[in-house]
Each structure stands twice: as structure tokens, then as C-alpha cells.
Write an enzyme that holds these catalytic residues in place. Structure first.
Site, mmCIF file in Angstrom:
data_model
loop_
_atom_site.group_PDB
_atom_site.id
_atom_site.type_symbol
_atom_site.label_atom_id
_atom_site.label_comp_id
_atom_site.label_asym_id
_atom_site.label_seq_id
_atom_site.Cartn_x
_atom_site.Cartn_y
_atom_site.Cartn_z
ATOM 1 N N HIS A 111 0.805 -1.218 0.000
ATOM 2 C CA HIS A 111 0.000 0.000 0.000
ATOM 3 C C HIS A 111 0.842 1.274 0.000
ATOM 4 C CE1 HIS A 111 -3.701 -2.195 0.340
ATOM 5 N NE2 HIS A 111 -3.329 -2.780 1.463
ATOM 6 N N GLU A 140 -6.225 -12.369 6.747
ATOM 7 C CA GLU A 140 -7.040 -11.153 6.781
ATOM 8 C C GLU A 140 -8.356 -11.327 6.039
ATOM 9 O OE1 GLU A 140 -4.575 -8.037 5.199
ATOM 10 O OE2 GLU A 140 -3.540 -9.408 3.850
ATOM 11 N N ASP A 168 16.894 -11.305 -2.639
ATOM 12 C CA ASP A 168 18.195 -10.969 -3.213
ATOM 13 C C ASP A 168 18.568 -9.511 -2.937
ATOM 14 O OD1 ASP A 168 18.603 -13.507 -4.099
ATOM 15 O OD2 ASP A 168 18.338 -13.080 -6.229
ATOM 16 N N ASP A 173 -8.515 -5.414 6.663
ATOM 17 C CA ASP A 173 -9.096 -6.252 5.614
ATOM 18 C C ASP A 173 -10.036 -7.301 6.197
ATOM 19 O OD1 ASP A 173 -7.978 -5.521 2.888
ATOM 20 O OD2 ASP A 173 -6.157 -5.600 4.071
ATOM 21 N N ARG A 223 7.114 -6.180 3.242
ATOM 22 C CA ARG A 223 5.831 -6.719 2.783
ATOM 23 C C ARG A 223 5.769 -6.591 1.260
ATOM 24 N NH1 ARG A 223 -0.284 -5.268 4.769
ATOM 25 N NH2 ARG A 223 0.169 -3.152 4.023
#
Length: 259
Positions: free
Chosen positions: A48, A152, A87, A178, A73
Site C-alpha cells: 500500500h 485477513e 536478493d 481487511d 511486505r
């Protein structure tokens, strides 16, 4: 030299509560500031926030030398996204919208080198090995990656026991916003039904030997969830912390004006 020990993974495995905060500015300067404020972990949010791989990399670079631990995230649970952020230097990955054990198992495989997983053997030239300066990174990398999945939705809670049974999932993070929307209470995570679902889920996560996580924006909420057994608790969002303080300062100063 092997991969470095993941302090966040060790802490939650030992049930030592970890207090965190969300980073949504998508700027290395803001991340560096937050990394010097005492939080145990900081979420670099790719879902987000206006982040891309380069901005995630730059935030990892300024957080890594501090006592805060970066949790990245990804936008969604896709294997290629996991491979890229690993990586780039992430040791702990948070995956949103994991509704099934099958999806959770896929994310575990994305985090691990063969034969346990499908992560590509390309880290030698990447930031995660300090561009080849950690020659034995692959020898223990699988063990030091921490995978957190988000529950969620109603489906995720219905499948929670199966998700918890997936080897390689280190923790389950409850997403109140959510979850409340999926339960029919959009914008109202405080609805009794939502809070009851959270209160039921956290002890189940802990009973399965996994760490339970959640986001709240009040000290009262943090205390409640810690008392419920949550191990890693985020207590704010950087943009909202600044906005709240700025609005209070602006309003307070303007109230001094007479007439």
C-alpha cells in the site's frame, strides 16, 4: 562466512515480544529516521505504499546497520516477488492475503533454495551477499529467512489450522482492516465480531508454535493484543504519526490567535 543470524526470527521463536511500526513514505531518509527511534522491527510496505524494488533496497540499506529489523511486505504472494526482495537483502518477508495452506506452502518454497524450494541461485552478485563477500550464504540461508503470512479474511481464519501446519511459516499476522471489511464491517475493526475473531485466532496461532502478529494504532490496543499472546505488534504508521502530530501542532497554534 554463512548468512547472518536473523535476530527477529530468533526473537519471535523465543516468544520475546517485538514492537514495530509501518513505513509508508517509501523514502530511505524517512526509514533511516524511524530506524533510530527504538522500534524492534519496521515494515517496508510494498503493498500500500509507492515502493518499487529500488526503494525497498534503499530502505534496507539504511535500516540494516541499526538495531531495528526490516520486514518487507510484498504486494502479493507471488514467488518472483519473494525472490527479488530476498536478493535485495530482506531476511524477513510478510505476505498479504494468504487464505490457504497451499498458498502458504508456495511462499515457503519461494523463500528456500533447492531441494527444499524454488529460489534461484543468483545471490552471489546481489546485495544480500554483499556482492559476493558472503561466500557461504547459501549454506544456511534457508534457515535464516523468516516468513510471515497475513490472515485477513474469513477464508484465512477458516483455514487457519491448515496454514499453521505448514512447515516454514514462522508467524501469522492478523490484518484487522481487511478482516473487518471481509466480515462486513469495512472501516470498523473495533466491531465486536471482528475483535472476537482476533481474540480467537491469536491463541490458536501461539498454540501451534507460531508467532502471532497484528497492527494497532493505540497503546491500549497494543496492551490488549500482547495480553492475548501476540508476539510481534506494530503500533503505528509513519505517515499517520507525522500527520497527527502536525495537525495537533497546527490546530494548537492557530487556537492562540485572538479575534
Amino acid at each position: 562466512m554463512p548468512a547472518p543470524i536473523n535476530p527477529f526470527k530468533s526473537a519471535i521463536a523465543a516468544n520475546r515480544p517485538q514492537i514495530g511500526c509501518w513505513l509508508t513514505f517509501a523514502e530511505a531518509g524517512a526509514a533511516e529516521l524511524m530506524a533510530h527511534t527504538g522500534f524492534d522491527w519496521l515494515v517496508v510496505d510494498g503493498e500500500h505504499s509507492p515502493n518499487d524494488l529500488r526503494s525497498i533496497r534503499d530502505q534496507l540499506a539504511v535500516i540494516d546497520p541499526t538495531d531495528s529489523h526490516a520486514v518487507v511486505r510484498v504486494p502479493f504472494g507471488e514467488a518472483w516477488m519473494i525472490k527479488q526482495v530476498l536478493d535485495a537483502g530482506a531476511q524477513t518477508v510478510l505476505v498479504p492475503m494468504v487464505d490457504t495452506a497451499e498458498h502458504a506452502a508456495e511462499m515457503v518454497r519461494a523463500c528456500r533454495y533447492p531441494p527444499e524450494g524454488i529460489r534461484g541461485m543468483g545471490a552471489t552478485g546481489a546485495r544480500v551477499t554483499k556482492f559476493g563477500a558472503i561466500p557461504d550464504y547459501v549454506s544456511n540461508a534457508n534457515q535464516e529467512i523468516c516468513l510471515l503470512v497475513q490472515a485477513e479474511s474469513r477464508a484465512a481464519l477458516e483455514n487457519l489450522d491448515a496454514i499453521l501446519a505448514v512447515d516454514g511459516v514462522d508467524g501469522v499476522f492478523i490484518g484487522p482492516a481487511d478482516l473487518s471489511a471481509d466480515m462486513g464491517y469495512p472501516g470498523n475493526a473495533a466491531a465486536p465480531e471482528v475483535q472476537e475473531a482476533i481474540a480467537d485466532a491469536i491463541p490458536r496461532i501461539r498454540a501451534a508454535g507460531k508467532a502471532a502478529g497484528i497492527l494497532t494504532q493505540t497503546l491500549e490496543g497494543a496492551q490488549k493484543h500482547l495480553d492475548q499472546g501476540a508476539t510481534f505488534v506494530a503500533v503505528g504508521i509513519d505517515t499517520l504519526i507525522l500527520a497527527k502530530a502536525a495537525r495537533a501542532l497546527s490546530a494548537g497554534t492557530k487556537a492562540m490567535i485572538k479575534g
